[in-house]
Design a protein around this motif. Structure first.
Motif, PDB file in Angstrom:
ATOM      1  N   ALA A 181       0.869  -1.184   0.000  1.00 60.66           N
ATOM      2  CA  ALA A 181       0.000   0.000   0.000  1.00 60.66           C
ATOM      3  C   ALA A 181       0.900   1.227   0.000  1.00 60.66           C
ATOM      4  CB  ALA A 181      -0.905  -0.001   1.231  1.00 60.66           C
ATOM      5  N   CYS A 182       0.636   2.167  -0.912  1.00 59.34           N
ATOM      6  CA  CYS A 182       1.480   3.376  -0.977  1.00 59.34           C
ATOM      7  C   CYS A 182       0.652   4.565  -1.453  1.00 59.34           C
ATOM      8  CB  CYS A 182       2.675   3.147  -1.901  1.00 59.34           C
ATOM      9  SG  CYS A 182       2.217   2.988  -3.643  1.00 59.34           S
ATOM     10  N   TRP A 183       1.174   5.765  -1.223  1.00 61.03           N
ATOM     11  CA  TRP A 183       0.535   7.018  -1.633  1.00 61.03           C
ATOM     12  C   TRP A 183       1.064   7.451  -3.003  1.00 61.03           C
ATOM     13  CZ3 TRP A 183      -3.014   8.947   1.833  1.00 61.03           C
ATOM     14  CH2 TRP A 183      -2.906   8.547   3.171  1.00 61.03           C
ATOM     15  N   ASN A 184       0.298   8.318  -3.679  1.00 60.10           N
ATOM     16  CA  ASN A 184       0.864   8.989  -4.857  1.00 60.10           C
ATOM     17  C   ASN A 184       1.628  10.226  -4.387  1.00 60.10           C
ATOM     18  OD1 ASN A 184      -1.274  10.655  -4.200  1.00 60.10           O
ATOM     19  ND2 ASN A 184      -2.077  10.839  -6.283  1.00 60.10           N
ATOM     20  N   ARG A 185       2.155  11.012  -5.309  1.00 59.60           N
ATOM     21  CA  ARG A 185       3.116  12.083  -4.952  1.00 59.60           C
ATOM     22  C   ARG A 185       2.517  13.126  -4.006  1.00 59.60           C
ATOM     23  NH1 ARG A 185       8.104  14.154  -6.588  1.00 59.60           N
ATOM     24  NH2 ARG A 185       8.232  16.405  -6.849  1.00 59.60           N
ATOM     25  N   ASP A 186       1.243  13.502  -4.194  1.00 61.71           N
ATOM     26  CA  ASP A 186       0.655  14.514  -3.308  1.00 61.71           C
ATOM     27  C   ASP A 186      -0.294  13.913  -2.269  1.00 61.71           C
ATOM     28  OD1 ASP A 186      -1.543  13.856  -4.814  1.00 61.71           O
ATOM     29  OD2 ASP A 186      -1.995  15.887  -5.498  1.00 61.71           O
ATOM     30  N   GLY A 187      -0.357  12.580  -2.224  1.00 60.08           N
ATOM     31  CA  GLY A 187      -1.168  11.925  -1.200  1.00 60.08           C
ATOM     32  C   GLY A 187      -2.663  12.004  -1.424  1.00 60.08           C
ATOM     33  N   SER A 188      -3.088  12.213  -2.664  1.00 64.55           N
ATOM     34  CA  SER A 188      -4.530  12.285  -2.953  1.00 64.55           C
ATOM     35  C   SER A 188      -5.107  10.915  -3.324  1.00 64.55           C
ATOM     36  CB  SER A 188      -4.795  13.287  -4.084  1.00 64.55           C
ATOM     37  OG  SER A 188      -4.101  12.893  -5.254  1.00 64.55           O
ATOM     38  N   GLN A 189      -4.223   9.925  -3.537  1.00 70.68           N
ATOM     39  CA  GLN A 189      -4.674   8.569  -3.874  1.00 70.68           C
ATOM     40  C   GLN A 189      -3.792   7.542  -3.153  1.00 70.68           C
ATOM     41  OE1 GLN A 189      -4.509   8.218  -8.160  1.00 70.68           O
ATOM     42  NE2 GLN A 189      -6.328   9.486  -8.478  1.00 70.68           N
ATOM     43  N   LEU A 202      -7.349   3.854  -4.682  1.00 68.64           N
ATOM     44  CA  LEU A 202      -8.407   4.246  -3.749  1.00 68.64           C
ATOM     45  C   LEU A 202      -8.428   5.749  -3.529  1.00 68.64           C
ATOM     46  CD1 LEU A 202      -7.722   1.594  -0.930  1.00 68.64           C
ATOM     47  CD2 LEU A 202      -9.080   1.298  -3.003  1.00 68.64           C
ATOM     48  N   ASP A 203      -9.645   6.259  -3.266  1.00 64.88           N
ATOM     49  CA  ASP A 203      -9.778   7.611  -2.734  1.00 64.88           C
ATOM     50  C   ASP A 203      -9.634   7.477  -1.226  1.00 64.88           C
ATOM     51  OD1 ASP A 203     -11.005   9.860  -1.389  1.00 64.88           O
ATOM     52  OD2 ASP A 203     -11.816  10.472  -3.334  1.00 64.88           O
ATOM     53  N   PRO A 204      -8.550   8.015  -0.638  1.00 64.97           N
ATOM     54  CA  PRO A 204      -8.267   7.711   0.773  1.00 64.97           C
ATOM     55  C   PRO A 204      -9.304   8.234   1.759  1.00 64.97           C
ATOM     56  CG  PRO A 204      -6.719   9.349  -0.083  1.00 64.97           C
ATOM     57  CD  PRO A 204      -7.519   8.869  -1.241  1.00 64.97           C
ATOM     58  N   ARG A 205      -9.907   9.386   1.473  1.00 68.01           N
ATOM     59  CA  ARG A 205     -10.840   9.956   2.452  1.00 68.01           C
ATOM     60  C   ARG A 205     -12.231   9.338   2.345  1.00 68.01           C
ATOM     61  NH1 ARG A 205      -7.694  15.402   1.276  1.00 68.01           N
ATOM     62  NH2 ARG A 205      -8.014  14.579  -0.807  1.00 68.01           N
ATOM     63  N   LYS A 206     -12.635   8.997   1.120  1.00 69.42           N
ATOM     64  CA  LYS A 206     -13.951   8.357   0.958  1.00 69.42           C
ATOM     65  C   LYS A 206     -13.884   6.850   1.170  1.00 69.42           C
ATOM     66  CE  LYS A 206     -15.534  11.741  -2.480  1.00 69.42           C
ATOM     67  NZ  LYS A 206     -15.794  11.919  -3.933  1.00 69.42           N
ATOM     68  N   ASP A 383      -6.164  19.091  -0.316  1.00 62.45           N
ATOM     69  CA  ASP A 383      -4.926  18.447  -0.754  1.00 62.45           C
ATOM     70  C   ASP A 383      -3.784  19.456  -0.697  1.00 62.45           C
ATOM     71  OD1 ASP A 383      -5.677  15.810  -1.297  1.00 62.45           O
ATOM     72  OD2 ASP A 383      -6.581  16.384  -3.211  1.00 62.45           O
ATOM     73  N   GLY A 384      -2.569  18.945  -0.534  1.00 68.92           N
ATOM     74  CA  GLY A 384      -1.401  19.822  -0.507  1.00 68.92           C
ATOM     75  C   GLY A 384      -0.328  19.308  -1.443  1.00 68.92           C
ATOM     76  N   LYS A 385       0.149  20.168  -2.327  1.00 66.53           N
ATOM     77  CA  LYS A 385       1.248  19.781  -3.215  1.00 66.53           C
ATOM     78  C   LYS A 385       2.550  19.710  -2.416  1.00 66.53           C
ATOM     79  CE  LYS A 385      -1.120  19.666  -7.050  1.00 66.53           C
ATOM     80  NZ  LYS A 385      -1.436  18.345  -7.603  1.00 66.53           N
ATOM     81  N   PRO A 386       3.488  18.862  -2.809  1.00 64.86           N
ATOM     82  CA  PRO A 386       4.761  18.795  -2.073  1.00 64.86           C
ATOM     83  C   PRO A 386       5.498  20.131  -2.109  1.00 64.86           C
ATOM     84  CG  PRO A 386       4.570  16.967  -3.642  1.00 64.86           C
ATOM     85  CD  PRO A 386       3.448  17.905  -3.932  1.00 64.86           C
ATOM     86  N   ILE A 387       6.091  20.526  -0.975  1.00 64.20           N
ATOM     87  CA  ILE A 387       6.924  21.736  -0.931  1.00 64.20           C
ATOM     88  C   ILE A 387       8.347  21.320  -1.294  1.00 64.20           C
ATOM     89  CG2 ILE A 387       7.855  23.554   0.560  1.00 64.20           C
ATOM     90  CD1 ILE A 387       5.242  23.419   2.157  1.00 64.20           C
ATOM     91  N   LEU A 388       8.836  21.881  -2.407  1.00 58.80           N
ATOM     92  CA  LEU A 388      10.138  21.460  -2.945  1.00 58.80           C
ATOM     93  C   LEU A 388      11.272  22.300  -2.374  1.00 58.80           C
ATOM     94  CD1 LEU A 388       9.144  20.933  -6.700  1.00 58.80           C
ATOM     95  CD2 LEU A 388       9.060  19.294  -4.820  1.00 58.80           C
TER      96      LEU A 388
END
Length: 455
Positions: A181-189, A202-206, A383-388
């Motif tokens: 189990a893993c997240w995508n880059r911005d953690g939205s999936q 998966l949609d993590p919150r729903k 959602d939050g984009k990664p801070i680079l």
């Protein structure tokens, strides 16, 4: 016009090299558990390894600089009552680590800056919600204090660690053991692979399925899956004839893989590590003595074999250093921490370059340690984009995001944030240095006086 025979790539000559013996971590009894997790987690401060322990579960945490032979009396983190199966450092605070165990709990630990001076038995937070052993942990890449756990009860739980609360419980989607189990880059999936031979996004919150793929690999052995560039998915698995395979999928068209390549007939599960900055995926097989690496591109065949690092001894686990912990002046693009039976050996992946200047093409801005959204806001739908951050001046440690625990909301908690032990040790060592310098100055003054008296 000459036909181009070799594909042009700046990573074609990447080579792996083990460090010298005195830079390894020796005499560590690595866990004998047969679980298919990494058994090792690293960050720019510490390396953590799951070790053998009698009467419970333990893992060892060492400062990166503490190389050489490790003393038998080295203190461990030993609060679990069953063997530890997975550990992972928090990406937003280099002193916080999570551990999952056969005792069905997840524990959050705070490691003092200088490392442990006595065994750590009391976690900051204990997360209870699973009914069987917890084998997979993954911190959210951009949201502060959000942790995902998956267990042998086929349940995925998303925790707000600061409150010790299971906010989302996904318990009806997986009919069998969850392999990864893993997240995508911005953690939205979230991407999961399961023993029921299905790959699910998966949609993590729903807690709902966005897309799924039946039988990404025909074989019955475990499948691993990770998100790669542009939302594509890379999987490792086995064919019907038990040959190891690597495949690339486009979730918009799950029907056929973009590419599927057969590698060999070894039996170890291939653990994929993807670097989004270079688009290189490293495949490390448990029980193998090699690391293969491939470049993922937009051109067929999409997954291009680059090379392979080989050694004599097989690996029992593998840790992967975040980009901010690498030595950019040496053109180091990846560093692995390979677990042997009795030691941990760092392996450095390097791109050979003649110039000593900063290589901007090798080091685009990478994910830094700052979270971009708080847990409560993320669970509410933000959602939050990664801070680079840039690696141009080498990685400079910023003020770590404080780890706060709301005691009133917790059922089980032991401590709050701060590093008094680490700070006091640091002050003590500085004071000792000052004393030594004063003594040296006094000695020199006496010598000068003696010489003047003689003259």
């Amino acid at each position: 016009m000459a036909r181009q025979v070799v594909r042009a790539s700046k990573f074609r000559h990447v080579f792996g090299q083990a460090v010298k013996a005195d830079q390894c971590y020796d005499d560590i009894r690595i866990s004998q558990m047969t679980w298919d997790s990494n058994f090792c987690s690293v960050n720019p401060k510490f390396v953590a390894m799951i070790v053998d322990a009698s009467g419970g579960g333990a893992f060892m945490v060492l400062p990166l600089s503490k190389t050489g032979r490790i003393d038998m009396s080295q203190p461990t983190v030993c609060g679990h009552t069953g063997p530890v199966l997975d550990i992972e450092w928090c990406p937003h605070n280099d002193n916080i680590i999570a551990s999952g165990s056969e005792d069905c709990t997840v524990m959050i630990w705070e490691i003092p800056d200088g490392g442990l001076v006595k065994p750590l038995t009391e976690p900051v937070v204990t997360l209870e919600g699973h009914s069987k052993r917890v084998g997979i942990l993954s911190w959210h890449p951009t949201a502060h204090n959000v942790l995902m756990s998956a267990a042998c009860d086929n349940v995925v739980i998303l925790w707000n660690v600061a409150c010790g609360e299971a906010v989302v419980r996904i318990d009806s989607l997986h009919n069998d053991l969850i392999y990864s189990a893993c997240w995508n880059r911005d953690g939205s999936q979230i991407l999961t692979s399961c023993k029921d031979k299905k790959l699910r996004i998966l949609d993590p919150r729903k807690g709902t399925v966005i897309a799924e793929k039946d039988k990404p690999h025909e074989g019955s052995r475990p499948v691993r899956a990770v998100f790669v560039s542009d939302g594509k998915i890379l999987t490792t698995g086995f064919s019907r004839m038990s040959e190891r395979q690597v495949a690339l999928w486009d979730p918009k068209n799950f029907g056929e893989p973009l590419t599927l390549q057969e590698l060999d007939t070894s039996s170890g599960v291939l653990l994929p590590f993807f670097d989004p900055d270079t688009s290189i995926v490293y495949l490390c097989g448990k029980g193998d003595s090699s690391i293969r690496y491939f470049e993922v591109t937009d051109e067929p065949p999409y997954v291009h074999y680059l090379s392979m690092y080989s050694s004599k001894e097989s690996q029992k686990g593998m840790g992967y250093m975040p980009k901010r912990g690498l030595e950019v002046n040496k053109c180091e693009i990846a560093r692995f921490y390979k677990l042997h039976e009795r030691k941990c050996e760092p392996i450095v992946m390097t791109v050979p370059r003649k110039s000593d200047l900063f290589q901007e093409d090798l080091y685009p801005d990478t994910i830094g340690p700052e979270p971009s959204v708080e847990a409560s806001d993320w669970f509410a739908g933000k959602d939050g984009k990664p801070i680079l951050m840039s690696l141009k001046d080498g990685f400079v440690t910023t003020r770590t995001k404080e780890f706060k625990v709301h005691k009133s909301l917790l059922s089980t908690t032991a401590a709050t944030s701060g590093h008094p032990q680490g700070d006091s040790m640091e002050i003590q060592s500085v004071q000792e240095e000052v004393k030594k310098l004063k003594a040296a100055v006094e000695e020199l003054t006496k010598r000068v006086e003696n010489l003047e008296n003689k003259n």
